[in-house]
Design an enzyme around this catalytic site. Structure first.
Site, PDB file in Angstrom:
ATOM      1  N   GLY A  66      36.995  46.760  43.383  1.00 28.51           N
ATOM      2  CA  GLY A  66      35.728  46.840  44.311  1.00 28.51           C
ATOM      3  C   GLY A  66      36.015  47.703  45.413  1.00 28.51           C
ATOM      4  N   GLY A  67      35.063  47.503  46.431  1.00 32.54           N
ATOM      5  CA  GLY A  67      35.019  48.708  47.378  1.00 32.54           C
ATOM      6  C   GLY A  67      36.049  48.418  48.640  1.00 32.54           C
ATOM      7  N   MET A  68      36.442  46.939  48.576  1.00 29.60           N
ATOM      8  CA  MET A  68      37.353  46.560  49.560  1.00 29.60           C
ATOM      9  C   MET A  68      38.778  46.253  49.078  1.00 29.60           C
ATOM     10  SD  MET A  68      35.035  44.399  52.047  1.00 29.60           S
ATOM     11  CE  MET A  68      34.345  43.167  50.730  1.00 29.60           C
ATOM     12  N   ALA A  69      38.926  46.057  47.661  1.00 37.87           N
ATOM     13  CA  ALA A  69      40.086  45.391  47.295  1.00 37.87           C
ATOM     14  C   ALA A  69      40.166  45.608  45.793  1.00 37.87           C
ATOM     15  CB  ALA A  69      40.403  43.970  47.683  1.00 37.87           C
ATOM     16  N   THR A  70      41.374  45.578  45.466  1.00 34.92           N
ATOM     17  CA  THR A  70      41.531  45.501  43.817  1.00 34.92           C
ATOM     18  C   THR A  70      42.104  43.963  43.231  1.00 34.92           C
ATOM     19  OG1 THR A  70      41.877  47.973  43.697  1.00 34.92           O
ATOM     20  CG2 THR A  70      42.645  46.624  41.679  1.00 34.92           C
ATOM     21  N   VAL A  71      41.619  43.538  42.158  1.00 30.98           N
ATOM     22  CA  VAL A  71      42.222  42.261  41.842  1.00 30.98           C
ATOM     23  C   VAL A  71      42.976  42.397  40.433  1.00 30.98           C
ATOM     24  CG1 VAL A  71      41.383  39.791  40.951  1.00 30.98           C
ATOM     25  CG2 VAL A  71      39.986  41.390  42.875  1.00 30.98           C
ATOM     26  N   LYS A  81      44.482  39.407  45.044  1.00 32.98           N
ATOM     27  CA  LYS A  81      43.591  40.458  45.688  1.00 32.98           C
ATOM     28  C   LYS A  81      44.158  41.271  46.574  1.00 32.98           C
ATOM     29  CE  LYS A  81      38.971  39.978  45.657  1.00 32.98           C
ATOM     30  NZ  LYS A  81      37.808  39.466  45.946  1.00 32.98           N
ATOM     31  N   ASP A 124      28.313  37.846  51.852  1.00 37.95           N
ATOM     32  CA  ASP A 124      28.250  38.712  50.510  1.00 37.95           C
ATOM     33  C   ASP A 124      27.964  38.076  49.345  1.00 37.95           C
ATOM     34  OD1 ASP A 124      28.531  41.230  49.773  1.00 37.95           O
ATOM     35  OD2 ASP A 124      30.694  41.085  49.240  1.00 37.95           O
TER      36      ASP A 124
END
Length: 636
Positions: free
Chosen positions: A27-32, A47, A141
């Site tokens: 995503g825009g803030m993190a990778t899972v 995350k 969010d």
């Protein structure tokens, strides 16, 4: 086509505990990532914040705070947060892994949902959000991407914490549309949010689920934001006439432009949804639970209908007619009536049995052994207290020990299944008690390459701190000199898993700079991390003027930043030979002049016999430059 480079996180061991297996989403803030918790032997979702966000200290601080808040939420409709930490420069969050899809995936596949489906999903979402609001947590969010639909039918709300932590580095352009479509007017205009801002996002999500599209559209994010701030959200039924008025009213209430006009929290909106559900179910293919459901009976079971032929086949009716014509008509009618009563009693009994079975099943799955309860949070409690809390919820317990380097010995680490999991009443819950850190033999780190030593330390479960370096003439560059504990002393022969380790790594010998020019020597030493503090000069017959004669370093350990000093050559010590062969100097005068200039002398005549004679010749000749202390031969 060139294949995409492999994600460097795949296969990495995070914090000595979480083994990364594969990437789930970015995503825009993190990778899972999907990972295995080696300590508890379970699959988890990890995350990891993007590097540009992890560099923001304010972001990281709020990330940690919000992660802790989310971890305190123990609710079956909220994704459980198990752990949060930092490995080197990487901030991470460990969550419950739920194989399945998101509500966004469902909407992509089906376009829009039925009112009943919408109510079912929003019931679970609002229950999870209500628990958050009761704990003082605002999601900020909410969107279909953050509603998880697990393969086993569970519905959970995720991404608590990251939304609150975002301060710098906001998305823009098309990437922002996915979030801005659900932002409340007060967030867009004043940048403030509370629980009512979450309610607005819920209203937009309900609209999208019922109609298959968002209420406001635009090519630019600002166009969408302007509509949220100034326009009223239309009724879903205007785009989908099948939407009941009850859901139109809920969307209108939740999306009121002024926060004061909305429900104060998700619990209030949930109550409204549950009230509306009764009307929605009644108006659909569902019937109210208080009304007996229609049962389709087998052929031949229809008794007491207006048309008797519906109960019997043509053959049966023919047989009845024959019997009435032969026997007495009254007796024949009694026999038919008795048959009807027998069948009626059988059907009545079957109905009672089915009702009892339904009631029993309802009791079993609602309040009986088959009902579900949520495992409470007991981490950090004493074992007896934890057992009491869990057994009060209707479970049985058993104790199990497990080594843990962070939980004190004798305290509860957690449960298996984990806290927050909904399980059957009466199930046995394993209460995991810390046996303290596991003690193992300390590997022989000295002599290993620093990368190999770090990998080995993490493999056995140590926490590796950033290494320190020092110069060593005996240990090659990049090789571990020693391993230290948190007290700065060398590690003992046995050490606990989870303990901190810091390696002392060799930088090799201090650079040799003898014979270099002063400028080159200074650059070499500076590049190596040393500080050239002072220089001195000496005469040298072997080192050219301006070059380094020697390097002076302090005694003991030499590390980067240590001050060193240089000795620079002035070249040979040359002086001019005096003129003692003028013919006017006697021996004693000549000797005095040579010694005053720094020379020694020699002659082939006994000076005691000729001390008053004048010097006639000298070698080397007067005026030549010679090394101080060299010999001058004189004769008479």
């Amino acid at each position: 086509m060139t294949p995409a480079p492999e994600d460097p996180m795949i296969g990495r061991l995070i914090d000595g505990r979480y083994q990364v297996k594969s990437r789930i989403a970015r995503g825009g803030m993190a990778t899972v990532y999907l990972a295995t918790d080696l300590r508890l032997e379970r699959r988890v979702a990890v995350k990891i914040m993007h590097g540009h966000l992890a560099d923001d200290s304010a972001f990281k601080a709020r990330f940690v705070q919000e992660a802790r808040s989310a971890a305190r939420l123990a609710h079956p409709n909220v994704v459980n947060v198990f752990d949060q930490g930092q490995d080197s420069d990487m901030a991470y969050l460990v969550m419950e892994y739920l194989p399945g899809i998101t509500l966004r995936d469902l909407l992509k596949d089906y376009g829009k949902l039925t009112p009943e489906q919408t109510v079912d999903i929003m019931d679970a979402v609002l229950r999870g959000l209500a628990a958050a609001h009761e704990s003082g947590i605002v999601h900020r969010d909410l969107k279909p991407e953050n509603v998880l639909l697990a393969d086993d039918g569970r519905i959970k709300l995720g991404d608590f914490g990251l939304a609150r932590a975002t301060t710098a580095n906001t998305a823009s352009g098309q990437a922002l549309l996915g979030t801005i479509a659900y932002l409340s007017p007060e967030l867009l205009t004043r940048g403030v949010a509370d629980a009512r801002s979450d309610i607005y996002a819920i209203g937009i999500m309900i609209y999208e689920m019922l109609t298959g599209e968002q209420p406001f559209k635009g090519e630019q994010p600002m166009q969408v934001a302007y509509q949220h701030a100034n326009d009223k959200v239309p009724a879903p039924s205007s785009a989908n006439p099948a939407v009941p008025t009850e859901l139109d009213d809920i969307v209108a209430w939740a999306t009121t432009r002024s926060p004061e006009g909305r429900p104060e929290n998700a619990g209030i909106l949930l109550d409204k949804l549950l009230q509306a559900e009764k009307g929605i179910r009644t108006g659909s293919t569902y019937s109210d639970l208080s009304t007996q459901q229609t049962m389709i009976m087998p052929a031949g079971m229809l008794v007491g209908s207006d048309d008797e032929t519906a109960a019997y086949s043509t053959g049966a009716l023919a047989g009845l007619n024959r019997k009435i014509s032969v026997d007495h008509p009254v007796e024949a009618l009694k026999e038919v009536s008795a048959g009807r009563r027998t069948k009626g009693f059988w059907i009545f009994g079957l109905t009672i049995v089915l009702a009892l079975l339904g009631a029993t099943a309802g009791w079993f799955f609602s309040s009986g052994p088959g009902s579900l309860s949520v495992i409470p949070a007991v981490a950090g409690l004493a074992p007896a207290d934890a057992q009491a809390v869990i057994e009060k919820q209707g479970f049985t317990t058993e104790l199990a020990e497990q080594n843990d380097s962070t939980v004190a010995k004798g305290k509860v680490i957690g449960t298996d299944p984990p806290e927050g999991t909904a399980v059957r009443n009466g199930s046995t819950i394993k209460v995991i008690v810390s046996a303290g850190p596991k003690i193992i033999d300390t590997p022989a780190f000295a002599g290993m390459k620093d990368t190999d030593a770090t990998a080995k330390a993490k493999e056995v479960g140590f926490v590796v701190k950033d290494p320190v370096t020092q110069f060593s003439a005996d240990v090659a560059t990049g090789v571990v000199i020693s391993a230290l504990g948190p007290d700065g002393a060398a590690l003992p022969a046995q050490y606990p898993v989870g303990g901190e380790v810091q390696f002392v790594v060799s930088l090799g010998a201090v650079p040799t700079v003898a014979g270099m020019s002063a400028a080159d020597a200074t650059k070499t030493l500076t590049d190596a991390g040393l500080v050239v503090g002072s220089t001195s000069e000496e005469f040298s017959d072997t080192v050219a003027a301006g070059s380094v004669i020697s390097l002076s370093v302090p005694e003991g350990v030499v590390t980067p930043g240590t001050n060193v000093s240089l000795v620079i050559s002035k070249g040979p010590d040359l002086v001019q030979v005096p003129n003692v062969s003028t013919g006017s100097m006697d021996f004693n005068e000549a000797i005095a002049a040579l010694q005053a200039a720094g020379f020694s002398y020699s002659t082939d005549v006994d000076p005691g016999l000729f001390d008053r004679r004048t010097v006639k010749t000298q070698t080397p000749a007067a005026g030549k430059m010679e090394k101080r202390g060299s010999n001058v031969f004189i004769s008479f």
